[in-house]
Design an enzyme around this catalytic site. Structure first.
Site, PDB file in Angstrom:
ATOM      1  CD  GLU A 136      14.741   1.446   1.107  1.00 40.19           C
ATOM      2  OE1 GLU A 136      14.163   2.573   1.294  1.00 40.19           O
ATOM      3  OE2 GLU A 136      14.466   0.551   1.811  1.00 40.19           O
ATOM      4  CG  HIS A 202      16.286   7.129   0.518  1.00 39.83           C
ATOM      5  ND1 HIS A 202      16.098   7.548   1.972  1.00 39.83           N
ATOM      6  CD2 HIS A 202      15.578   5.848   0.566  1.00 39.83           C
ATOM      7  CE1 HIS A 202      15.534   6.632   2.596  1.00 39.83           C
ATOM      8  NE2 HIS A 202      15.262   5.564   1.646  1.00 39.83           N
ATOM      9  CG  HIS A 223       9.880   5.354   1.492  1.00 37.98           C
ATOM     10  ND1 HIS A 223      10.553   6.249   1.193  1.00 37.98           N
ATOM     11  CD2 HIS A 223      11.017   4.360   2.043  1.00 37.98           C
ATOM     12  CE1 HIS A 223      11.757   6.012   1.334  1.00 37.98           C
ATOM     13  NE2 HIS A 223      12.196   5.109   1.768  1.00 37.98           N
ATOM     14  CG  ASP A 285       9.786   1.360   5.073  1.00 37.82           C
ATOM     15  OD1 ASP A 285      10.667   0.249   4.610  1.00 37.82           O
ATOM     16  OD2 ASP A 285      10.102   2.441   5.200  1.00 37.82           O
TER      17      ASP A 285
END
EC number: 3.5.1.25
Length: 399
Positions: A136, A202, A223, A285
């Site tokens: 990530e 992100h 997410h 997560d």
């Protein structure tokens, strides 16, 4: 050899009430409706381990493709005991397979983690199985960094990622990045060359930037809703952000932190209404505080991590300005999707079994109960309290 009888077996498209499952050499070899008495089994199965499921539900083992920690440990601690602690913690909650997930870090820390992962995988005999790493970051949009440490965030650099891919691609299953960054499309092409799942994360991308990303292979929204742009204005014109784009584009699956906090009930219902069961994946997560009492904790490694506070069922930055990862476990995700998301038990199970297995290209091996599949299975009661977890037919956890 093992026989599990008197179980409500959750199949991909229906439930077999009071059924029986036969397991041999770690594989499912037969599934039949109805109870089978021990004395009715033929001689070839007379030495099999016998389990009366007592009417519990029997489901494929849960697959968590985005998890950072649990039980007081984090994968970024870069120790074998930390890896094993996380795996054993989540197995107790029904996760039989996972992708250990990194945070943004210094390159040296990431290289160290690769070596630790390989050692931990060899020694992991009691916890959830490791399916490969999920990287990530560190290629993220600074404005959407959330709890990721800004000092490690950077643009994709082929001098950094190409050597990593060339050496470590067999143990990397997934990589998440912001697709609008300079060099992110070339990065995506390099990742997909090795068959690694590519996810957008992100990100401040708008629709016009996500379209070419989809073309090079970005297939999953990390997410969903968290750390991504919504509708925005540029020079007075409206642009669809990452959220609207992921709703619109059928090529993109969405993973969600279904803890009821990151995404309250209206969001869970909206996502299901638009994307549908087959395009949704449940993830924890989870950070190190999963399975631990609330209070102070650390996001990321103990050496370089960020101090956070766990309260109200979620981790937050100390100034409460942002969530800092979840403390959810897989059983909680299913309960939340059923009670707040309005889906059926079978649908919720599919979101954490069939769907992630398909994304990883492992749906021929795990993710569903069928003859020939690995016997990674869990048994739970009507409230999704895990009673037993089995991996390859081996009983690894009993309540």
């Amino acid at each position: 050899m093992r026989i599990i009888t008197n179980a409500n077996i959750i199949m991909p498209d229906h439930v077999i009430a009071g059924g029986t499952l036969w397991i041999a050499d770690g594989k499912i070899v037969a599934i039949k409706a109805g109870y089978v008495a021990r004395e009715a089994v033929d001689a070839a199965w007379s030495t099999a381990e016998w389990m009366d499921a007592q009417g519990f539900y029997l489901a494929p083992g849960f697959i968590d493709i985005h998890v950072h920690g649990g039980g007081g440990a984090d994968f970024m601690d870069n120790t074998v005991p930390a890896f094993l602690t996380v795996a054993e913690t989540h197995l107790r909650h029904g996760t039989t397979a996972m992708l250990p997930t990194t945070l943004t870090s210094e390159p040296e820390e990431l290289l160290e983690l690769f070596s630790v992962y390989e050692l931990a995988r060899e020694r992991n005999t009691f916890g959830s199985r490791f399916l490969g790493l999920h990287l990530e970051g560190p290629y993220f949009a600074m404005n959407q960094r959330g709890a990721q440490d800004p000092k490690y965030i950077r643009n994709p650099d082929p001098k950094e990622y190409l050597p990593i891919l060339e050496r470590y691609h067999p143990i990397i299953s997934r990589w998440s990045a912001a697709p609008e960054l300079p060099g992110a499309l070339d990065f995506g092409r390099a990742v997909r060359k090795y068959g690694i799942l590519l996810a957008l994360a992100h990100t401040d991308a708008v629709y016009e930037e996500i379209l070419p990303a989809v073309e090079v292979g970005y297939r999953l929204a990390t997410h969903f809703y968290s750390g991504m742009s919504g509708m925005t204005r540029r020079n007075a014109h409206r642009y669809a952000g990452a959220i609207e784009s992921c709703f619109l584009l059928d090529q993109i699956d969405v993973e969600i932190i279904a803890d009821g906090v990151h995404l309250p009930e209206p969001f869970l219902r909206l996502i299901h209404k638009v994307k549908g069961t087959d395009k949704m994946i449940l993830i924890t997560d989870a950070m190190r505080a999963a399975g631990m009492p609330e209070g102070k904790s650390v996001l990321g490694s103990l050496r370089r991590g960020t101090e956070v506070i766990v309260e109200e069922g979620v981790a937050k930055l100390l100034d409460r300005s942002s969530f800092a990862g979840s403390v959810a476990t897989a059983d909680r995700l299913l309960r939340t999707m059923i009670n707040q998301g309005g889906v059926s038990l079978s649908e919720a199970v599919k979101m954490m079994t069939v769907n992630p297995a398909r994304l990883l290209g492992l749906d021929h091996q795990i993710g569903s109960i069928a003859v020939g599949m690995d016997a990674d299975i869990v048994l739970f009661d009507d409230h999704i309290n895990i009673q037993h977890s089995l991996i390859g037919g081996e009983l690894r956890y009993s309540k």
